[in-house]
Design an enzyme around this catalytic site. Structure first.
Site, PDB file in Angstrom:
ATOM      1  N   TYR A   1      38.955  55.655  36.029  1.00 30.45           N
ATOM      2  CA  TYR A   1      38.589  55.406  37.429  1.00 30.45           C
ATOM      3  C   TYR A   1      38.290  56.773  38.051  1.00 30.45           C
ATOM      4  CZ  TYR A   1      40.541  50.640  37.142  1.00 30.45           C
ATOM      5  OH  TYR A   1      40.791  49.336  36.816  1.00 30.45           O
TER       6      TYR A   1
ATOM      7  N   LYS B   1      42.256  42.680  39.810  1.00 30.64           N
ATOM      8  CA  LYS B   1      43.228  41.627  40.098  1.00 30.64           C
ATOM      9  C   LYS B   1      42.657  40.205  40.217  1.00 30.64           C
ATOM     10  CE  LYS B   1      47.054  43.829  40.212  1.00 30.64           C
ATOM     11  NZ  LYS B   1      47.022  44.116  38.789  1.00 30.64           N
TER      12      LYS B   1
ATOM     13  N   TYR C   1      49.544  47.523  38.671  1.00 34.33           N
ATOM     14  CA  TYR C   1      48.341  47.396  37.836  1.00 34.33           C
ATOM     15  C   TYR C   1      48.600  46.471  36.641  1.00 34.33           C
ATOM     16  CZ  TYR C   1      43.926  48.691  35.618  1.00 34.33           C
ATOM     17  OH  TYR C   1      42.665  48.635  35.060  1.00 34.33           O
TER      18      TYR C   1
HETATM   19  P1  RFL Z   1      34.742  31.666  39.792  1.00 32.15           P
HETATM   20  O1  RFL Z   1      34.784  32.404  38.519  1.00 32.15           O
HETATM   21  O2  RFL Z   1      33.807  32.118  40.852  1.00 32.15           O
HETATM   22  O3  RFL Z   1      34.468  30.146  39.435  1.00 32.15           O
HETATM   23  C1  RFL Z   1      34.172  29.189  40.427  1.00 32.15           C
HETATM   24  C2  RFL Z   1      33.339  28.100  39.801  1.00 32.15           C
HETATM   25  O4  RFL Z   1      33.022  27.130  40.803  1.00 32.15           O
HETATM   26  C3  RFL Z   1      31.658  26.794  40.661  1.00 32.15           C
HETATM   27  N1  RFL Z   1      31.121  26.284  41.928  1.00 32.15           N
HETATM   28  C4  RFL Z   1      30.873  24.987  42.168  1.00 32.15           C
HETATM   29  N2  RFL Z   1      31.090  23.896  41.418  1.00 32.15           N
HETATM   30  C5  RFL Z   1      30.725  22.700  41.958  1.00 32.15           C
HETATM   31  N3  RFL Z   1      30.109  22.587  43.169  1.00 32.15           N
HETATM   32  C6  RFL Z   1      29.865  23.659  43.936  1.00 32.15           C
HETATM   33  N4  RFL Z   1      29.230  23.541  45.106  1.00 32.15           N
HETATM   34  C7  RFL Z   1      30.284  24.932  43.445  1.00 32.15           C
HETATM   35  N5  RFL Z   1      30.197  26.191  43.937  1.00 32.15           N
HETATM   36  C8  RFL Z   1      30.715  26.994  43.011  1.00 32.15           C
HETATM   37  C9  RFL Z   1      30.983  28.090  40.229  1.00 32.15           C
HETATM   38  O5  RFL Z   1      29.723  27.863  39.598  1.00 32.15           O
HETATM   39  C10 RFL Z   1      32.025  28.631  39.263  1.00 32.15           C
HETATM   40  O6  RFL Z   1      31.818  28.193  37.935  1.00 32.15           O
HETATM   41  O7  RFL Z   1      36.201  31.597  40.477  1.00 32.15           O
HETATM   42  P2  RFL Z   1      37.652  31.488  39.791  1.00 32.15           P
HETATM   43  O8  RFL Z   1      37.671  30.447  38.731  1.00 32.15           O
HETATM   44  O9  RFL Z   1      38.593  31.419  40.938  1.00 32.15           O
HETATM   45  O10 RFL Z   1      37.850  32.882  39.036  1.00 32.15           O
HETATM   46  C11 RFL Z   1      37.923  34.096  39.749  1.00 32.15           C
HETATM   47  C12 RFL Z   1      37.357  35.251  38.923  1.00 32.15           C
HETATM   48  O11 RFL Z   1      36.079  34.876  38.441  1.00 32.15           O
HETATM   49  C13 RFL Z   1      37.230  36.534  39.746  1.00 32.15           C
HETATM   50  O12 RFL Z   1      38.349  36.703  40.589  1.00 32.15           O
HETATM   51  C14 RFL Z   1      37.127  37.797  38.855  1.00 32.15           C
HETATM   52  O13 RFL Z   1      35.941  37.789  38.112  1.00 32.15           O
HETATM   53  C15 RFL Z   1      37.180  39.066  39.700  1.00 32.15           C
HETATM   54  N6  RFL Z   1      36.971  40.291  38.925  1.00 32.15           N
HETATM   55  C16 RFL Z   1      37.990  40.850  38.174  1.00 32.15           C
HETATM   56  N7  RFL Z   1      39.179  40.215  38.080  1.00 32.15           N
HETATM   57  C17 RFL Z   1      40.178  40.734  37.291  1.00 32.15           C
HETATM   58  O14 RFL Z   1      41.264  40.130  37.231  1.00 32.15           O
HETATM   59  N8  RFL Z   1      40.006  41.879  36.539  1.00 32.15           N
HETATM   60  C18 RFL Z   1      38.828  42.569  36.576  1.00 32.15           C
HETATM   61  O15 RFL Z   1      38.696  43.555  35.859  1.00 32.15           O
HETATM   62  C19 RFL Z   1      37.779  42.082  37.434  1.00 32.15           C
HETATM   63  N9  RFL Z   1      36.601  42.698  37.498  1.00 32.15           N
HETATM   64  C20 RFL Z   1      35.725  40.943  38.952  1.00 32.15           C
HETATM   65  C21 RFL Z   1      35.575  42.159  38.228  1.00 32.15           C
HETATM   66  C22 RFL Z   1      34.644  40.396  39.660  1.00 32.15           C
HETATM   67  C23 RFL Z   1      33.435  41.054  39.670  1.00 32.15           C
HETATM   68  N10 RFL Z   1      32.368  40.428  40.383  1.00 32.15           N
HETATM   69  C24 RFL Z   1      31.044  40.378  39.935  1.00 32.15           C
HETATM   70  C25 RFL Z   1      32.646  39.616  41.535  1.00 32.15           C
HETATM   71  C26 RFL Z   1      34.378  42.825  38.235  1.00 32.15           C
HETATM   72  C27 RFL Z   1      33.309  42.307  38.978  1.00 32.15           C
HETATM   73  C28 RFL Z   1      32.037  43.113  38.986  1.00 32.15           C
HETATM   74  C1  PHB Z   2      35.568  45.623  34.019  1.00 31.21           C
HETATM   75  O1  PHB Z   2      35.718  45.985  32.843  1.00 31.21           O
HETATM   76  O2  PHB Z   2      34.626  44.893  34.359  1.00 31.21           O
HETATM   77  C2  PHB Z   2      36.521  46.076  35.051  1.00 31.21           C
HETATM   78  C3  PHB Z   2      37.648  46.790  34.661  1.00 31.21           C
HETATM   79  C4  PHB Z   2      38.537  47.245  35.619  1.00 31.21           C
HETATM   80  C5  PHB Z   2      38.293  46.990  36.955  1.00 31.21           C
HETATM   81  C6  PHB Z   2      37.179  46.272  37.345  1.00 31.21           C
HETATM   82  C7  PHB Z   2      36.283  45.813  36.392  1.00 31.21           C
HETATM   83  O3  PHB Z   2      39.162  47.467  37.892  1.00 31.21           O
END
Ligand code: RFL
Ligand code: PHB
Length: 386
Positions: free
Chosen positions: A200, A296, A384
């Protein structure tokens, strides 16, 4: 059609809830607006907390994660080019697992197929109804036909933009929000990671993160404008910017290549309270968003679902409402701790447009405290690793 639990959304929250309910002998149908390939194509989280790993293993979902995931005993923080390692194993006796959300989702989809459970993909106009009464239902449209799914409870696992939270009358829900004045531009590349652990980086040009998906696939991010145009970023421009932010040692060993995915994510902190409205529960990103700095989001989705599934198990098996009644308060305690941590990591490591010299010195003081105080480093490591 009728089921016990209608789940909206087949992201990690919805799929895991479906799996846990199946293990408890409770029927659930998942309704998702996208296709399976679209869901799997979203590149998101990479870090699995120790507690999440335990939950996935206990649910019988951990075999591939244990075989292919990378156990990380620490992270590095680079502050203006100076790298400092934080050894989680030494600080708190815990580790994290680097295993992509795509893989977790793929494992959950496979478990659902094996269980023969129903997931309805490509569903349009998904709408929850009558969750304030005794007979809730959802409707959706597929192939031009409107369907109705009657149920005992609705689980809104439909992410930040989904319909569940929006179906709640505004007077019944409180929202807390901070929108950050920047985003992250992420690149996925089939090259070995620059370092064995995540870096980071705080830099005067902006934050950067070196992460990975495997020994041969890396994930890199640079802080960018919230409305950044991805099209303005050639691969060469991205690699040049990353090199400038991560310190000369890492820059000199960075292996670059053609990006296989490139996207911008806005940064936001967001929580709604409560998480239950009659027979509707919110879980995962539908209820809360954290900036990705603390890694998270996925982990919170998993912990919400573990609490909710346990409550529903008690409801059906023991006729006890105590678990589902306590869901909102219990999950929110954890959510606010993760919100605080993610906000703090974000503030320490990013450049804010209106930042004063005083605030920059405070960022340095935060880093110095982490480096010099074992107690401060332990607090960070405990949060973390989860
Ligand atoms: P999701 O994954 O958004 O899934 C929600 C689902 O609902 C569907 N949906 C619908 N279905 C029916 N009708 C509708 N009208 C609907 N509208 C939406 C969607 O298509 C989808 O399939 O939520 P969920 O399941 O709560 O999961 C949450 C996680 O996806 C999210 O918190 C993480 O990806 C966040 N995140 C990270 N989390 C970590 O714990 N560790 C990480 O390292 C981390 N890195 C990240 C991340 C999120 C990122 N982005 C792009 C937001 C890195 C990034 C860049
Ligand atoms: C990732 O690998 O996408 C990633 C890892 C750590 C973070 C956020 C995203 O804090």
């Amino acid at each position: 059609m009728r089921t016990q639990i209608a789940i909206i959304g087949a992201g990690p929250a919805g799929l895991l809830l479906g799996h846990m309910l199946h293990l408890a002998g409770i029927a659930a149908v998942i309704v998702e607006q996208r296709s399976p390939d679209y869901v799997l194509g979203r590149i998101r989280a990479g870090v699995i907390e120790a507690g999440t790993r335990e939950i996935l293993n206990a649910a019988g979902l951990g075999a591939r994660m244990e075989a292919e995931g990378l156990v990380h005993d620490g992270i590095e923080i680079a502050f203006d080019g100076t790298r400092q390692r934080f050894d989680f194993h030494n600080l708190v006796g815990r580790a994290v697992m680097v295993y992509g959300q795509t893989e977790v989702t793929s494992d959950l989809m496979a478990a659902r197929r094996a269980a023969g459970a129903t997931t309805i993909y490509d569903a349009a106009d998904v709408t929850p109804h009558d969750f304030d009464g005794a007979k809730p239902s959802i409707t959706y449209r597929r192939d031009g036909i409107t369907h109705r799914l009657d149920c005992d409870f609705i689980a809104g696992c439909d992410g930040y933009h989904g319909p569940s939270r929006h179906a709640v009358p505004t007077a019944a829900i409180t929202q807390y929000e901070r929108v950050y004045p920047f985003g992250w531009l992420g690149v996925l590349v089939d090259r070995p990671p620059v370092a064995p652990e995540l870096i980071y980086a705080r830099h005067s040009r902006g934050f950067a993160l070196c992460s990975m998906r495997s020994a041969t696939r890396s994930r890199y991010y640079v802080q960018c404008a919230a409305d950044e145009d991805v099209g303005a970023w050639s691969d060469d421009r991205f690699w040049d910017e990353l090199r400038r932010r991560i310190g000369t040692e890492a820059a000199d060993t960075l292996q670059t290549g053609p990006s296989i995915e490139k996207s911008v994510a806005p940064l936001r902190s967001f929580v709604v309270e409560p998480l239950r409205f009659g027979r509707l529960f919110l879980a995962g990103d539908a209820a809360h968003i954290v900036p990705p700095t603390g890694a998270k989001g996925l982990n919170l989705a998993v912990s919400d679902v573990a609490i909710l599934a346990a409550g529903l198990r008690d409801y059906y098996h023991d006729r006890s409402s105590a678990g589902i009644d306590a869901y909102s308060a219990q999950a929110l305690r954890r959510i606010w701790q993760a919100e605080r941590f993610s906000w703090w990591m974000t503030n320490m490591l990013h450049q804010f447009p209106d930042m004063t010299a005083f605030e920059r010195r405070l960022q340095r003081a935060e880093f110095d405290l982490l480096r010099d105080s074992r107690a401060a480093a332990q607090a960070m490591a405990a949060m973390y690793t989860g």
